[in-house]
Write an enzyme that holds these catalytic residues in place. Structure first.
Site, PDB file in Angstrom:
ATOM      1  N   ASP A  80       6.026  19.588  -8.880  1.00  0.00           N
ATOM      2  CA  ASP A  80       6.608  18.273  -8.614  1.00  0.00           C
ATOM      3  C   ASP A  80       6.503  17.336  -9.816  1.00  0.00           C
ATOM      4  OD1 ASP A  80       3.925  17.506  -8.656  1.00  0.00           O
ATOM      5  OD2 ASP A  80       3.789  17.209  -6.494  1.00  0.00           O
ATOM      6  N   GLY A  81       5.791  17.775 -10.854  1.00  0.00           N
ATOM      7  CA  GLY A  81       5.693  16.955 -12.057  1.00  0.00           C
ATOM      8  C   GLY A  81       4.823  15.728 -11.917  1.00  0.00           C
TER       9      GLY A  81
ATOM     10  N   ASP B  85      -2.561  26.531 -24.473  1.00  0.00           N
ATOM     11  CA  ASP B  85      -1.688  25.365 -24.321  1.00  0.00           C
ATOM     12  C   ASP B  85      -2.477  24.076 -24.199  1.00  0.00           C
ATOM     13  OD1 ASP B  85      -2.115  26.916 -21.730  1.00  0.00           O
ATOM     14  OD2 ASP B  85      -1.559  24.961 -20.924  1.00  0.00           O
ATOM     15  N   ASN B  86      -3.791  24.186 -24.062  1.00  0.00           N
ATOM     16  CA  ASN B  86      -4.655  23.007 -24.008  1.00  0.00           C
ATOM     17  C   ASN B  86      -5.420  22.790 -25.309  1.00  0.00           C
ATOM     18  OD1 ASN B  86      -3.884  22.531 -21.356  1.00  0.00           O
ATOM     19  ND2 ASN B  86      -5.612  23.656 -20.500  1.00  0.00           N
TER      20      ASN B  86
END
Length: 489
Positions: free
Chosen positions: A125-126, A252-253
């Site tokens: 849902d972002g 990605d972090n």
């Protein structure tokens, strides 16, 4: 100091080819309200602190209006999650509104976390929930106060709109501020797609913007990788020395600038536990506290692989070879400072490792012990009873203290001078999980945001005594053991 509408945007990332992002405005939150505003971060972008009180501020940072000069986009990246490559991760719920250049010439990304779905959201849902935004907001400022490189945050804007996680929670946006949000995974996505030209374009962009001294040298790409290696090694050493566990060290972090990025299920050590797992979702302990340095090295090999279109394998290996020695030397230096030692290096390693061993076996609070150790007395007629009584095995402490005293005597250490230096190296206040949970409970149950602001103020100067706040340095209560933090946010 500027008004919101007069911020000096210079959107360099938006000028990269379309392959790097998707243009995406935020999806508005309904009925936004201010949860907390960080005036210190406002100064970084030349924003007048009073702008946080304007109704328009809430509209701009809840997605209801677009800031003049901004160019909202979702950044594309991939990454290794828990050791497995995922070919596209996002950014699925954070939108780079743009980059503000301040009067000093510094660029600062305005990155709206929880801004709604993007083309990279998959089925998500972002959104972000108030709970997780409070944790990141406070911890990023806590890390900055501790002198650890990190992203920071300008504000939290809340809403009563429902967001579905393990349960129904209220939504919020976090206005994250950082020099860059390029990650190891930003390079990986193009490498695994076989898009070598995009790897080069991205490397040239990052070098020109953040490592300008490397633009001209012929070996700029290996030197760039080496600089990222060094920064990451030093960051890992700082995490270990202060007792910080990130919880989700996916590639990605990992920031290309060696910043602490993407606060999810983080945790500071209470009782010293080398194998501490702060992430309830990390069932195998991949990202346990004592695994972080090795994971930092593993993640760097993933980045190095992604950069092999720009350098030979041997050059990549040479850059990676600097990691272990840099981490070890920086960690020993930091721990020597925590112990008040003038000497560093291999000679003091046994003092460090033996101490950590007895802290672990005796379940001693890491932060409280090191702060108290500043009061250690070298006088043989005094037995340092307060420190000694922290231990179940007092003989173990006595044995260690004897070696510690010998080292201090060898260095001609003076109690008063050493105490001053140790208080500057050992924080009194950290963001313990129970402190964050207290602020979250007040915010979510009562819409009382005062505890957030109180902690924000406290954590800006964690080495100061702040006697009126002494209760925040206490050991965690028994109920804190039941707090579970997972990747869900």
């Amino acid at each position: 100091m500027q008004k919101l509408e007069a911020l000096n945007f210079d959107n360099t990332y938006a000028r990269l080819p379309d392959a790097f992002f998707a243009h995406q405005p935020p999806t508005p939150m309904t009925d936004p309200y201010m949860v907390s505003f960080n005036a210190d971060v406002a100064k970084l972008i030349d924003l007048h602190p009073e702008e946080g009180m304007r109704a328009e501020f809430l509209e701009y940072f809840s997605g209801q209006r677009t800031l003049p000069g901004s160019s909202p986009l979702a950044m594309l990246y991939a990454g290794h999650q828990f050791g497995h490559f995922v070919p596209q991760l996002g950014d699925g719920r954070a939108i780079l509104l743009g980059e503000v250049r301040n009067q000093s010439g510094e660029h600062w990304d305005l990155h709206l976390k929880g801004g709604g779905p993007t083309p990279f959201s998959r089925s998500g849902d972002g959104r972000a929930v108030l709970r997780s935004t409070i944790r990141e907001y406070l911890c990023s400022e806590a890390m900055h106060g501790l002198g650890i490189p990190t992203s920071r945050a300008l504000c939290i804007v809340g809403s009563d709109m429902e967001v579905y996680r393990e349960s129904i929670e209220t939504g919020a946006t976090l206005m994250r501020v950082s020099p860059s949000h390029v990650r190891f995974g930003t390079f990986e996505v193009f490498f695994y797609r076989g898009q070598k030209e995009q790897v080069k374009i991205l490397a040239d962009y990052v070098i020109a913007k953040h490592f300008p001294e490397l633009v001209e040298p012929e070996d700029k790409y290996p030197r760039f990788l080496q600089e990222v290696v060094l920064r990451t090694a030093r960051l890992m050493a700082k995490w270990q020395a202060v007792g910080f566990a990130h919880g989700v060290m996916n590639t990605d972090n990992m920031s290309i600038l060696g910043l602490t990025l993407d606060y999810g299920p983080f945790g500071f050590l209470d009782n010293y536990d080398a194998g501490y797992i702060c992430n309830h979702s990390d069932h195998q302990g991949r990202y346990a506290f004592d695994q972080q340095p090795d994971i930092g090295a593993w993640n760097l090999t993933c980045l190095a692989q992604a950069l092999t279109p720009l350098m030979s394998v041997d050059e990549a290996k040479e850059a990676l070879n600097h990691y272990q020695s840099t981490f070890a030397s920086h960690y020993i230096d930091l721990m020597s400072a925590k112990l008040g030692l003038k000497e560093s290096g291999k000679l003091v390693v046994p003092l460090i490792t033996d101490l950590l061993d007895i802290l672990h076996k005796n379940h001693i609070d890491y932060t409280i012990f090191f702060r108290a150790l500043a009061n250690f007395k070298q006088d043989a007629t005094k037995n340092n009873a307060t420190l000694r009584d922290m231990f179940i095995d007092r003989e173990a402490f006595d044995n260690w203290a004897r070696e510690y005293k010998l080292q201090l005597d060898k260095e001609n250490s003076a109690d008063a001078t050493r105490r001053t230096s140790m208080l500057a190296a050992n924080p009194k206040y950290i963001l313990r999980n129970y402190l964050a949970q207290n602020a979250i409970s007040k915010a979510t149950d009562e819409k009382d945001f005062s505890e957030i602001d109180r902690l924000l103020h406290l954590l800006k100067t964690p080495f100061d005594e702040q006697p009126e706040m002494a209760r925040y340095a206490a050991p965690p209560p028994d109920w804190a053991n039941k707090i579970q933090v997972s990747c869900s946010s």
